[in-house]
Design a protein around this motif. Structure first.
Motif, PDB file in Angstrom:
ATOM      1  N   CYS A 118     141.011  24.303 -60.430  1.00 41.21           N
ATOM      2  CA  CYS A 118     139.762  24.836 -61.013  1.00 41.21           C
ATOM      3  C   CYS A 118     138.587  24.381 -60.203  1.00 41.21           C
ATOM      4  O   CYS A 118     138.518  23.296 -59.645  1.00 41.21           O
ATOM      5  CB  CYS A 118     139.758  24.228 -62.579  1.00 41.21           C
ATOM      6  N   MET A 119     137.720  25.307 -60.143  1.00 42.79           N
ATOM      7  CA  MET A 119     136.352  24.645 -59.278  1.00 42.79           C
ATOM      8  C   MET A 119     135.155  24.635 -60.482  1.00 42.79           C
ATOM      9  O   MET A 119     134.068  24.202 -59.998  1.00 42.79           O
ATOM     10  CB  MET A 119     136.122  25.647 -58.369  1.00 42.79           C
ATOM     11  N   GLY A 120     135.430  24.797 -61.625  1.00 39.43           N
ATOM     12  CA  GLY A 120     134.256  24.461 -62.679  1.00 39.43           C
ATOM     13  C   GLY A 120     133.933  25.401 -63.620  1.00 39.43           C
ATOM     14  O   GLY A 120     134.170  25.487 -64.977  1.00 39.43           O
ATOM     15  N   PRO A 121     133.364  26.742 -63.242  1.00 40.33           N
ATOM     16  CA  PRO A 121     132.799  27.652 -64.263  1.00 40.33           C
ATOM     17  C   PRO A 121     134.181  28.743 -64.718  1.00 40.33           C
ATOM     18  O   PRO A 121     134.007  29.894 -64.529  1.00 40.33           O
ATOM     19  CB  PRO A 121     131.989  28.584 -63.204  1.00 40.33           C
ATOM     20  N   CYS A 122     135.182  27.962 -65.571  1.00 41.82           N
ATOM     21  CA  CYS A 122     136.167  28.660 -65.796  1.00 41.82           C
ATOM     22  C   CYS A 122     135.768  30.084 -66.704  1.00 41.82           C
ATOM     23  O   CYS A 122     136.378  31.229 -66.560  1.00 41.82           O
ATOM     24  CB  CYS A 122     137.196  27.893 -66.557  1.00 41.82           C
TER      25      CYS A 122
ATOM     26  N   SER B 219     141.161  30.115 -68.172  1.00 38.88           N
ATOM     27  CA  SER B 219     141.572  29.732 -66.847  1.00 38.88           C
ATOM     28  C   SER B 219     141.497  31.037 -66.088  1.00 38.88           C
ATOM     29  O   SER B 219     141.475  32.294 -66.559  1.00 38.88           O
ATOM     30  CB  SER B 219     142.894  29.543 -66.625  1.00 38.88           C
ATOM     31  N   CYS B 220     141.455  31.055 -64.602  1.00 40.92           N
ATOM     32  CA  CYS B 220     141.160  32.166 -63.901  1.00 40.92           C
ATOM     33  C   CYS B 220     142.425  32.895 -63.858  1.00 40.92           C
ATOM     34  O   CYS B 220     142.389  34.061 -63.497  1.00 40.92           O
ATOM     35  CB  CYS B 220     140.707  31.614 -62.282  1.00 40.92           C
TER      36      CYS B 220
ATOM     37  N   SER C 134     136.949  32.754 -60.153  1.00 45.25           N
ATOM     38  CA  SER C 134     135.981  32.280 -59.340  1.00 45.25           C
ATOM     39  C   SER C 134     136.391  32.175 -57.908  1.00 45.25           C
ATOM     40  O   SER C 134     137.559  32.007 -57.502  1.00 45.25           O
ATOM     41  CB  SER C 134     135.718  30.829 -59.762  1.00 45.25           C
TER      42      SER C 134
ATOM     43  N   CYS D  78     140.170  30.310 -56.793  1.00 48.18           N
ATOM     44  CA  CYS D  78     140.453  29.548 -57.871  1.00 48.18           C
ATOM     45  C   CYS D  78     141.792  30.178 -58.489  1.00 48.18           C
ATOM     46  O   CYS D  78     141.652  31.298 -59.030  1.00 48.18           O
ATOM     47  CB  CYS D  78     139.705  29.219 -58.800  1.00 48.18           C
TER      48      CYS D  78
ATOM     49  N   GLN E 142     143.799  28.519 -60.637  1.00 52.52           N
ATOM     50  CA  GLN E 142     144.400  27.736 -61.883  1.00 52.52           C
ATOM     51  C   GLN E 142     144.843  28.393 -63.024  1.00 52.52           C
ATOM     52  O   GLN E 142     144.170  29.367 -63.579  1.00 52.52           O
ATOM     53  CB  GLN E 142     143.062  27.023 -62.324  1.00 52.52           C
TER      54      GLN E 142
ATOM     55  N   ARG F 227     146.266  27.947 -67.149  1.00 52.93           N
ATOM     56  CA  ARG F 227     146.084  27.112 -68.656  1.00 52.93           C
ATOM     57  C   ARG F 227     146.910  27.982 -69.385  1.00 52.93           C
ATOM     58  O   ARG F 227     146.846  28.841 -69.355  1.00 52.93           O
ATOM     59  CB  ARG F 227     144.898  26.538 -69.052  1.00 52.93           C
TER      60      ARG F 227
HETATM   61  S1  FES Z   1     140.114  27.896 -63.944  1.00 53.77           S
HETATM   62 FE1  FES Z   1     138.945  28.712 -62.297  1.00 53.77          FE
HETATM   63  S2  FES Z   1     137.227  27.900 -62.089  1.00 53.77           S
HETATM   64 FE2  FES Z   1     138.137  27.005 -63.703  1.00 53.77          FE
END
Ligand code: FES
Length: 107
Positions: A56-60, A23-24, A65, A11, A13, A15
């Protein structure tokens, strides 16, 4: 290019600062992605390991992730220093790295 035996999704992502999910990108995912690329390249593993950056895959809250298929193992709080372990133990050795696995309820 042969079909890889494992496919790693990192990930990347981002933000805005202050976003409630974070965010990651704020948790070092760029370093993690680069380390996977460097290790795969240095060890010529392109025929065994696929590598893709994702949103994003969910577990931010547990970033950075990293998701590995075909097993569907989600790793959390991955740091650059964990990449070699994931490659050696899971991607080449078929033994997922238990200490980094995100519980299924968090997905
Ligand atoms: S930002 Fe990486 S999992 Fe949501």
């Amino acid at each position: 290019m042969p079909k890889p035996q494992k496919h790693v999704f990192v990930c990347t992502q981002n933000r805005a600062e202050g976003h409630p999910r974070g965010s990651c990108a704020q948790k070092g995912c760029a370093e993690v992605m680069n380390e996977f690329m460097n290790q795969i390249q240095a060890n010529n593993l392109f025929d065994k390991i696929g590598l893709t950056n994702t949103g994003c895959m969910g577990p931010c809250m547990l970033g950075a992730s990293v998701l590995v298929y075909p097993e569907g193992v989600m790793y959390g709080q991955v740091k650059k220093e964990d990449v070699k372990t994931i490659i050696d133990e899971h991607l080449l050795g078929d033994q997922p790295v238990e200490r980094l696995i995100v519980p299924a309820e968090v997905w």
